[in-house]
Write a protein that holds these residues in place. Sequence first.
Motif, PDB file in Angstrom:
ATOM      1  N   GLU A 113     -13.785  67.470  54.821  1.00  0.00           N
ATOM      2  CA  GLU A 113     -14.063  66.157  54.414  1.00  0.00           C
ATOM      3  C   GLU A 113     -12.348  65.665  54.660  1.00  0.00           C
ATOM      4  O   GLU A 113     -11.579  66.060  54.780  1.00  0.00           O
ATOM      5  CB  GLU A 113     -14.279  65.897  52.783  1.00  0.00           C
ATOM      6  CG  GLU A 113     -15.604  66.533  52.495  1.00  0.00           C
ATOM      7  CD  GLU A 113     -15.795  66.469  50.888  1.00  0.00           C
ATOM      8  OE1 GLU A 113     -14.945  66.212  50.334  1.00  0.00           O
ATOM      9  OE2 GLU A 113     -17.212  66.531  50.588  1.00  0.00           O
ATOM     10  N   GLU A 114     -12.552  64.083  54.909  1.00  0.00           N
ATOM     11  CA  GLU A 114     -11.104  63.509  55.340  1.00  0.00           C
ATOM     12  C   GLU A 114      -9.957  63.901  54.452  1.00  0.00           C
ATOM     13  O   GLU A 114     -10.495  63.551  53.221  1.00  0.00           O
ATOM     14  CB  GLU A 114     -11.467  61.932  55.538  1.00  0.00           C
ATOM     15  CG  GLU A 114     -10.172  61.324  56.456  1.00  0.00           C
ATOM     16  CD  GLU A 114     -10.589  59.885  56.811  1.00  0.00           C
ATOM     17  OE1 GLU A 114      -9.804  59.051  56.691  1.00  0.00           O
ATOM     18  OE2 GLU A 114     -11.700  59.495  57.052  1.00  0.00           O
ATOM     19  N   GLY A 115      -8.987  64.314  55.083  1.00  0.00           N
ATOM     20  CA  GLY A 115      -7.644  64.485  54.277  1.00  0.00           C
ATOM     21  C   GLY A 115      -8.106  65.771  53.382  1.00  0.00           C
ATOM     22  O   GLY A 115      -6.819  66.028  52.669  1.00  0.00           O
ATOM     23  N   LYS A 116      -8.822  66.596  53.316  1.00  0.00           N
ATOM     24  CA  LYS A 116      -8.990  67.816  52.712  1.00  0.00           C
ATOM     25  C   LYS A 116      -9.245  69.107  53.693  1.00  0.00           C
ATOM     26  O   LYS A 116      -9.254  68.968  54.916  1.00  0.00           O
ATOM     27  CB  LYS A 116     -10.415  67.874  51.887  1.00  0.00           C
ATOM     28  CG  LYS A 116     -10.262  66.731  50.947  1.00  0.00           C
ATOM     29  CD  LYS A 116     -11.254  67.083  49.602  1.00  0.00           C
ATOM     30  CE  LYS A 116     -10.893  65.806  48.570  1.00  0.00           C
ATOM     31  NZ  LYS A 116     -11.626  66.235  47.543  1.00  0.00           N
ATOM     32  N   ARG A 117      -9.165  70.356  53.263  1.00  0.00           N
ATOM     33  CA  ARG A 117      -8.876  71.455  54.057  1.00  0.00           C
ATOM     34  C   ARG A 117     -10.406  71.732  54.275  1.00  0.00           C
ATOM     35  O   ARG A 117     -11.357  71.330  54.065  1.00  0.00           O
ATOM     36  CB  ARG A 117      -8.283  72.447  53.203  1.00  0.00           C
ATOM     37  CG  ARG A 117      -8.940  73.053  51.862  1.00  0.00           C
ATOM     38  CD  ARG A 117      -8.487  74.178  51.194  1.00  0.00           C
ATOM     39  NE  ARG A 117      -9.077  74.607  50.035  1.00  0.00           N
ATOM     40  CZ  ARG A 117     -10.320  75.356  50.071  1.00  0.00           C
ATOM     41  NH1 ARG A 117     -10.535  76.447  51.162  1.00  0.00           N
ATOM     42  NH2 ARG A 117     -10.641  75.978  48.821  1.00  0.00           N
TER      43      ARG A 117
END
Length: 171
Positions: free
Chosen positions: A86-90
């Motif tokens: 997911e955007e901005g996540k690992r």
Amino acid sequence: MMCVMAAVMEGPLADLSSWKPTECSIAKAMELVGTRSAILILREAYYGTTRFDGFAARVGITDAAAATQLRKLTDAGLLTKQPYQEEGKRTRHEYVLTEMGLGLLPAVLALMQWGDAYLQQGPPPLLLVEEATGAPVRVEIRSATGNEIALDELGVRLNEEYKAKRRRAKA
């Protein structure tokens, strides 16, 4: 009403006291999916759950239990892990059914059908239907010719191909 019905054990299998069910496919399957959480994780995969948190929450088990069962089912080849981010996540992993996992669908649906018939008080909570027509779906025992087979019409015999393979392995 109780009735005595049994499969027709053929050849050397007819004398039940003379052989042991070694290499039993049912026993092997139960080793793999014979727990409540394993079957319910598969149920959830059939319903479309793919993410770890979804499995743990929908099955109602701890994260540790979910991790153990998902690892076991993945190691055995019923599920496969696919990365997603997911955007901005690992990067994390989704669990997706394999052909082997899909192959177990009739057994899981048969358990549901049996539970609906014998364990529910009143109508079952869910109905299995053909999506396109709404027609009811049932798990049945049928021969390759399409005949419905009752227990007392089911023959069980030694598999000659299996016996030959075992002979070759011993040689």
